[in-house]
Design an enzyme around this catalytic site. Structure first.
Site, PDB file in Angstrom:
ATOM      1  CB  SER A 187       6.171  -2.266  -3.973  1.00 30.26           C
ATOM      2  OG  SER A 187       4.999  -1.764  -3.356  1.00 30.26           O
ATOM      3  CE1 TYR A 198       2.694  -4.989  -7.278  1.00 30.51           C
ATOM      4  CE2 TYR A 198       2.303  -4.229  -5.043  1.00 30.51           C
ATOM      5  CZ  TYR A 198       2.843  -4.033  -6.296  1.00 30.51           C
ATOM      6  OH  TYR A 198       3.536  -2.877  -6.567  1.00 30.51           O
TER       7      TYR A 198
END
Length: 700
Positions: free
Chosen positions: A577, A590
């Site tokens: 990501s 995250y």
């Protein structure tokens, strides 16, 4: 009816002809209907084998006059699955005229070059070498099938006598001759000399039958095959198959575990020049044969029907299970080398001056007593079909050896078909393999938007794909959709929790069993969470680390183990990501886990390089379309972090990007395809950002 008789009766072929449906069809439609019915049952004919025809009256597009046109299955088709455009159409009178050009058996191959000159109505479907076999029989409807039961009769040393015993004068017999013009003339002569006959058995080959209508021809074909089935059932009812078992089958779990361990080892030894895909079969027919007393005697004889050994090579490789699987693997190098040497001997002893160069000398069929049959080929469908053909051969050997002495084709006859120049020309016309043909991809998070798009992209390049996901509903939906679009041979699925060590191992074992190994890992399973650090609970932190960190570690470790056993290199692509490089507010768990993924990839790139294993990363950003992680709370939480409504989020991300474009799952899939394929063969340890431009996530 006693149970034994009931079972024998159930093996007979039922007529599936529906006259109400057939009456709505035109004559070509009834030919297609008959063809599809016959080809749907592998006891009648193998995939791609046999052909059907009808001589029909058509209007000549040049003269407007009625002419007789031969409709016959075209080259390379399959009667069970073909459509109307699968038939070649040829002027019957022009086919008859070819007889005047024929110069004898030694020149019969040149007759194939004349067939295009006989084409009716500019039909682009190429006529097959079997066209003369249908053209010169004086009957409106003709079937040529490869039924196991009839070939069992045709492949015995006394096949002529057995044919007469079963059929009397109703069915004739012709000695072995390779398909072509000469065999067409022999069939024509037989029909003229035996006007009451309903068909003929071709030695070591198959069955021809005929009739005045499509239905009569179909039902005659079934009746003749059923006579052979009944005859064999009666002769074998009190006898064990192949003389009985000397190697009892292992349990199903053992068989699957051993095959899954063995298949990547075989693949390592035969896939260096061309990647191969495997198929495993442990059906009852296979287990009866591979564990039998007769295995050692029958397997070296090879198959009899020409269609069989075109797919399976002249003979299989039998792997001795003595000493267990470790000993089998230790003997593989010598066993495969010996097979290659014998194949080279076969080629050199049988070749002609103009023969094509020797093809891949590796075995296609591997027989493992107590375990089953493994087949390898350039793609899954070809591997599966090769297995089906060898099951046909097993059925033939079972019947033939029960009523006489089974006889395969001689090596020279086998070679003359395997290396037939007409077959070579057909191979040369085949399309070039796709970029990922022969590759196997394992995709975690395969039911989600990015996983599904990635699977689609890799499938379009010819890869086989295993979808792995914990969400069964999404997994089933993705598998059904992709199987329909790309064919069921190429797509498998496995429910997988990437944090479960044993489940991950089982997922890769299942992949090895289905396809033979793994070449590409796309690690994509993901979750999302958002909260200020003071509100981030330990459970949330642990869940991110378990799935995005530990999960990526477990699937990578298992992939590396398999890559190293295969010795074919490998490609790993992590879907990380933008957040792994650029921090975001209220997403510490995250972002940290995603950063860990990126660094894990760098470590693995270092470890894998010497084995040709490449590891790269794709960093998407804000892929909302089709993404499971953007449903529910995550979307709301991210919107809250930016003080906006959830339905404004996608537009916010688009405007935030430097290129002012939305990022779609297909964009990420394109990057994965590049990193997984040979176009990036010299790239490892890299990061490709697919974020429409974000200066914070620049890698340098």
């Amino acid at each position: 009816m006693p149970q034994a008789e009931e079972r024998r009766a159930s093996r007979l072929l039922p007529s599936l002809w529906d006259e109400a449906h057939a009456s709505t069809l035109d004559e070509p439609g009834r030919l297609l209907y008959r063809s599809n019915l016959l080809g749907a049952d592998k006891r009648i004919t193998n995939y791609g084998g046999g052909n059907t025809s009808a001589k029909l009256t058509e209007k000549d597009p040049l003269t407007g006059k009625d002419v007789t046109v031969l409709w016959v299955k075209g080259s390379g088709g399959d009667v069970g699955t073909m459509k109307r455009d699968g038939f070649a159409t040829l002027y019957q009178d022009k086919l008859e005229a070819l007889k005047g050009l024929y110069r004898g058996p030694e020149h019969e191959d040149e007759m194939v070059g004349y067939l295009p000159h006989c084409t009716f109505a500019l039909n682009p479907r190429a006529a097959s070498i079997d066209t003369p076999l249908h053209a010169y029989l004086p009957y409106p409807h003709v079937d040529h099938m490869h039924p196991d039961a009839v070939i069992a009769i045709a492949a015995t040393a006394t096949s002529k006598d057995l044919t007469h015993e079963i059929y009397g004068e109703e069915i004739g017999w012709l000695g072995w001759r390779r398909p072509g013009f000469e065999l067409g003339l022999e069939l024509s002569n037989f029909a003229k000399e035996n006007p009451e006959a309903k068909g003929v058995v071709l030695e070591s080959h198959g069955l021809f039958t005929w009739g005045e209508t499509a239905r009569e021809c179909y039902e005659t074909t079934l009746r003749i095959i059923n006579k052979a089935i009944a005859f064999l059932d009666e002769k074998t009812k009190d006898r064990p198959a192949f003389g009985g078992l000397i190697q009892e089958p292992r349990s199903q779990d053992e068989r699957r575990a051993i095959a899954a361990r063995l298949m990547p080892e075989i693949r390592a030894r035969i896939g260096q020049d061309e990647r191969k895909i495997g198929h495993f079969d442990d059906s009852a027919a296979v287990l009866d044969f591979v564990g039998s007393k007769a295995l050692g005697e029958l397997a070296p004889l090879g198959t009899s029907c020409p269609d069989h050994f075109l797919r399976t090579k002249i003979r299989p490789l039998v792997l001795d299970m003595e000493g267990g699987i470790d000993q089998v693997i230790s003997r593989l190098d010598d066993a495969i080398a010996a097979y290659r040497d014998d194949y080279a001997r076969y080629y050199e002893s049988c070749r002609h001056a103009g023969s094509p160069a020797m093809r891949d000398p590796n075995p296609v069929v591997y027989l493992v007593p107590g375990i089953g049959m493994i087949t390898f080929a350039k793609d899954k469908a070809t591997a599966r079909i090769a297995g089906e053909f060898y099951v046909n051969a097993i059925n033939v050997m079972r019947g033939a050896s029960a009523v006489g002495t089974y006889r395969g084709l001689s090596e020279q006859e086998a070679f003359d078909i395997e290396y037939w120049l007409l077959e070579e020309a057909k191979l040369q016309r085949m399309p070039k393999p796709k970029a990922l043909a022969g590759r196997i991809a394992f995709i975690t998070g395969g039911g989600g938007g990015i996983g599904r798009a990635t699977a689609q992209r890799l499938l379009s390049d010819g890869a086989c794909v295993v979808l792995a996901d914990i969400d069964v509903s999404a997994l089933d939906s993705a598998k059904a959709d992709l199987s329909e679009r790309f064919g069921p041979d190429l797509v498998r699925s496995v429910r997988l929790d990437v944090t479960d060590e044993s489940a991950v191992a089982q997922g890769f074992e299942a992949t090895a069993l289905e396809f033979g190994g793994v070449d590409i890992l796309v690690s994509n399973a993901g979750i999302s969470s958002s909260a200020p650090i003071e509100d981030t609970e330990l459970a949330m932190w642990n869940r991110n680390i378990e799935i995005l960190g530990t999960g990526y570690f477990l699937v990578s470790r298992e992939a590396f183990r398999l890559f190293r056993r295969q010795k074919l290199g490998g490609a790993v692509v992590f879907i990380a990501s933008k957040n792994g490089l650029a921090a975001s507010p209220n997403a510490a768990a995250y972002c940290t886990a995603k950063a860990a993924e990126i660094h894990l990839a760098r470590c693995l790139a270092l470890e894998g390089a010497e084995a040709g294993i490449r590891v790269n990363v794709v960093n998407p950003d804000a892929v909302l379309q089709g993404s499971k992680i953007w449903t529910g709370e995550w979307r709301e939480q991210r919107a809250a972090a930016y003080n906006m409504a959830p339905d404004e989020l996608e537009e916010h991300y688009r405007k935030r990007s430097m290129l002012k474009r939305s990022v779609l799952p297909s964009d990420v899939a394109e990057a994965v395809a590049f990193l997984a394929g040979d176009a990036s063969a010299k790239s490892t340890g890299n990061i490709v950002n697919v974020d429409a431009g974000n200066a914070q996530s620049f890698t340098r």
